[in-house]
Enzyme design. Structure first.
Site, PDB file in Angstrom:
ATOM      1  N   CYS A   1       0.901  -1.141   0.000  1.00 13.58           N
ATOM      2  CA  CYS A   1       0.000   0.000   0.000  1.00 13.58           C
ATOM      3  C   CYS A   1       0.947   1.200   0.000  1.00 13.58           C
ATOM      4  O   CYS A   1       1.968   1.174   0.687  1.00 13.58           O
ATOM      5  CB  CYS A   1      -0.834  -0.032   1.274  1.00 13.58           C
ATOM      6  SG  CYS A   1      -2.045   1.283   1.307  1.00 13.58           S
TER       7      CYS A   1
ATOM      8  N   PRO B   1      -0.167  10.723   3.681  1.00 13.49           N
ATOM      9  CA  PRO B   1      -1.558  11.123   3.451  1.00 13.49           C
ATOM     10  C   PRO B   1      -2.308  11.376   4.747  1.00 13.49           C
ATOM     11  O   PRO B   1      -2.100  10.681   5.737  1.00 13.49           O
ATOM     12  CB  PRO B   1      -2.153   9.918   2.716  1.00 13.49           C
ATOM     13  CG  PRO B   1      -1.329   8.756   3.157  1.00 13.49           C
ATOM     14  CD  PRO B   1       0.040   9.281   3.436  1.00 13.49           C
ATOM     15  N   GLY B   2      -3.171  12.374   4.734  1.00 15.23           N
ATOM     16  CA  GLY B   2      -4.059  12.628   5.877  1.00 15.23           C
ATOM     17  C   GLY B   2      -5.479  12.262   5.499  1.00 15.23           C
ATOM     18  O   GLY B   2      -5.701  11.512   4.555  1.00 15.23           O
TER      19      GLY B   2
ATOM     20  N   GLY C   1      -4.224   7.494  10.842  1.00 20.12           N
ATOM     21  CA  GLY C   1      -4.790   6.418  11.661  1.00 20.12           C
ATOM     22  C   GLY C   1      -6.159   6.821  12.182  1.00 20.12           C
ATOM     23  O   GLY C   1      -6.415   7.985  12.472  1.00 20.12           O
TER      24      GLY C   1
ATOM     25  N   SER D   1      -2.615  16.605   3.492  1.00 18.11           N
ATOM     26  CA  SER D   1      -1.571  15.589   3.467  1.00 18.11           C
ATOM     27  C   SER D   1      -0.233  16.327   3.490  1.00 18.11           C
ATOM     28  O   SER D   1      -0.193  17.534   3.237  1.00 18.11           O
ATOM     29  CB  SER D   1      -1.671  14.747   2.191  1.00 18.11           C
ATOM     30  OG  SER D   1      -2.878  14.011   2.185  1.00 18.11           O
TER      31      SER D   1
ATOM     32  N   HIS E   1       3.476   7.155   8.454  1.00 20.95           N
ATOM     33  CA  HIS E   1       2.796   6.935   7.166  1.00 20.95           C
ATOM     34  C   HIS E   1       1.432   7.592   7.046  1.00 20.95           C
ATOM     35  O   HIS E   1       0.842   7.595   5.968  1.00 20.95           O
ATOM     36  CB  HIS E   1       2.686   5.444   6.876  1.00 20.95           C
ATOM     37  CG  HIS E   1       1.419   4.800   7.390  1.00 20.95           C
ATOM     38  ND1 HIS E   1       1.063   4.802   8.716  1.00 20.95           N
ATOM     39  CD2 HIS E   1       0.436   4.138   6.745  1.00 20.95           C
ATOM     40  CE1 HIS E   1      -0.074   4.162   8.862  1.00 20.95           C
ATOM     41  NE2 HIS E   1      -0.486   3.745   7.686  1.00 20.95           N
TER      42      HIS E   1
END
Lengths: 484, 142
Positions: free
Chosen positions: A101, A381-382, A410, A388, A407
């Site tokens: 990913c 990425p956000g 979450g 992001s 990364h």
């Protein structure tokens, strides 16, 4: 401080150590802040998972976790572990279900003014041309088993050979978009079946394609080298190896559980199913996982080219004026053989990054020549309503984290909770007020993926910035989002 | 009668499922799978499939059973609506499952997909019997 019953000792404000205890072979280290420990980790099982990972045979230096740490299968998400090639193990739980990913970032010459009036149409076009959603298929015609195996061997190179993109794109892809250890023969028939009609598809969940605005620059020099200019339009693609990768993870978790007793490995949690890197089982998993990684790079390459066509068609703009350039493609779920320094000596290791991004320093031979002086771009990425980040790798990352950083954000709310929070709200309207146009398969995905369901990715990025592991370069604000 | 409830799990989907018998538990787990993946889409019983599975534990049998049904959907685009017949046999600690399933092919616009299940995991999976009912947690990786 204590978290999940473990003592956390500060090394500095942004790094906390779990001392050696019990069967741990190395200490645990979590990059985070006092505030984030209090907010997220005090009762979180993921701290115990950092301890569990420290039990793996052949683990080097530390069992590491990034500030976006949360519970995952076996390893925590946000976990990094490097193992010795002779004495160490490889674990599918250290990679995750969605093998490779990752994120791909593309810069353009377009300004906001040029794009604004076309945005709605552009998003519709992207949504129409890039298959999204669960089990999405058919970006390109269904491929034969033989052709899928070619993708598994060649990675993003397959897309280039088949007219999707420019050979130059490969040098701006981690590992040039291909891991040579890939072994299609180690991939089950079922996994190949799951991938057969999914090449070039975006999938579902947190995967996305975003038209973004470069809205803030933190490091002008580095941003300019990356081709990111304030006020310009960029494009981010976040997806992975789809059903093919999930199946490989599933297949090998089942197989490698049997390796634990076979090789006399002692572990506190059988979800850490693993096999010695030197064993047949370990080699097969490495080969199958590399094949899935190649499938994912090929996916992101194809999606990029499909998106480029949409930009050109919608804006009626020439290739030169658009100047659609791959900035970088980097993965955040993988195990790779890399060379790192241990006690002053260069050594080949298997670096597991599960929800962690490679962040190599300037002058590392693995990064594109264009970026040699500044370091490797890190793409974080956000959520779809905020922003992001682009950061850059550092020498500290090479010394402390095997060249790895965070990364993403979450989740803080489960999908179920997020649906409840979103009930009765005009979610599309809320996004529109922020200037964001969205197209998705259903309202459910939109509700599940709303910003309130995620942590603020800026907090995560700040920790790694202050720890010196990855420095902030630019912020990207979403304008147009497509989701599965 | 089997029952299930969804449990909050930040990253994934989890359920607690119970039944009067092992058979009841397995059948209810399939109902849960279908409702999580396809919501209340109307699915017709138009086609039958037979399934035979072997496993070393009853937990592995359940994971393999649900994985098979998920695979039918993901790859064959076939939805299991109902478990028509189910037999679970324990022969010297090797477990066998024989099932007759009914359902139909997935039709876009007719069936609405709600969640993608990447895999059925062993996390927190332990089938327990309290003298009255069988129950377990199942975590789906999504």
């Amino acid at each position: 401080m204590f978290a999940c019953g473990y003592e956390l000792n500060p090394i500095h404000d942004y790094l906390w150590e779990i001392p050696l205890q019990g069967g741990m072979r190395v200490p645990g280290r979590i990059y985070t802040s006092r505030r984030m420990i209090e907010k997220y980790l005090e009762n979180d099982e993921s701290v115990k998972q950092v301890v569990n990972v420290a039990h793996l045979p052949g683990i080097q230096k530390y069992s590491l976790a990034m500030p976006d740490i949360h519970w995952g299968y076996g390893f925590p998400i946000g976990g990094v572990a490097a193992t010795d090639l002779d004495e160490g193990v490889i674990s599918p739980g250290g990679v995750g279900y969605d093998i490779n990913c990752g994120v791909r970032l593309i810069s353009t010459n377009l300004s906001w003014q040029q794009t604004e009036k076309h945005l709605q149409k552009l998003v519709e076009n992207l949504f129409h041309n890039i298959p999204t959603g669960i089990g999405s298929s058919g970006a390109i015609q269904k491929l034969s088993e033989k052709e899928i195996k070619n993708i598994l061997r060649k990675g993003a190179g397959w897309a280039i050979e088949n007219g999707f993109g420019d050979p130059d794109d490969l040098q701006f892809t981690e590992e040039n978009g291909c891991l040579s250890q890939a072994d299609p023969e180690a991939v089950s028939r079922r996994a190949i079946e799951r991938g057969q009609d999914q090449a070039g598809t975006l999938g579902s969940g947190n995967h996305f394609l975003e038209v973004q605005l470069v809205d803030e620059i933190y490091d002008e020099k580095v941003a300019a080298v990356f081709g990111l200019h304030p006020g310009n339009i960029a494009l981010s693609i976040h997806t992975g190896s789809r059903g093919l990768g999930y199946q490989i993870c599933d297949d090998y978790l089942k197989l490698l559980v049997k390796s634990i007793p076979k090789y006399g490995i002692s572990l506190p949690d059988r979800q850490l199913a693993c096999a010695p890197l030197a064993s047949a089982e370990g080699k097969n998993y490495l080969g199958a996982m590399a094949a899935a990684a190649n499938f994912a790079w090929n996916n992101r390459q194809i999606i990029m080219v499909l998106a480029k066509k949409c930009f050109q068609q919608t804006l009626q703009i020439s290739e030169n004026d658009l100047n659609f350039k791959l900035v970088y493609d980097v993965c955040h779920n993988i195990a790779k053989i890399e060379e790192h320094e241990i006690d002053g000596k260069k050594k080949k290791l298997c670096v597991h990054r599960k929800g962690a991004t490679r962040a190599f320093a300037p002058h590392n031979p693995q990064i594109p020549t264009k970026y040699l002086e500044v370091g490797q771009p890190v793409l974080i990425p956000g959520d779809m309503g905020r922003y992001s980040f682009v950061a850059v790798g550092t020498a500290e990352a090479m010394e402390e984290t095997f060249g790895s950083t965070c990364h993403g954000a979450g989740r803080v709310q489960s999908r179920h909770q997020a649906l409840k929070t979103g009930k009765g709200k005009d979610l599309i309207g809320e996004l529109r007020e922020k200037g964001i146009v969205i197209q998705a398969k259903g309202m459910r995905t939109i509700a599940e993926e709303m910003p309130y369901a995620y942590k603020d990715v800026a907090d995560v990025v700040e920790v790694m910035h202050h720890a010196g592991i990855s420095r902030k370069v630019a912020r990207l604000r979403p304008l147009g989002v497509i989701k599965g | 009668m089997g029952k299930y409830i969804t449990i909050d799990h930040t990253a994934d989907l989890a359920i607690k499922v119970s039944g009067e018998s092992l058979k009841d538990l397995f059948i209810t787990a399939v109902v849960a799978w279908r409702e999580l993946v396809l919501g209340d889409s109307a699915i017709r019983n138009r086609e039958f499939r037979r399934l035979n599975i072997e496993a070393q534990s009853v937990e592995e049998l359940l994971v393999n059973f649900l994985s098979e049904i998920n695979y039918f959907f993901q790859v064959r685009k076939w939805i299991c609506q109902e478990v028509k017949q189910l037999e679970i046999v324990n022969e010297q600690n090797t477990f066998f499952l024989h099932a007759n399933l009914s359902g139909e092919n997935f039709i876009l616009n007719r069936h609405e997909v709600q969640s993608e299940i990447k895999a059925v995991t062993f996390h927190q999976l332990k089938i327990e019997y309290n003298g009255n009912r069988y129950s377990t947690i199942i975590v789906f990786d999504t």
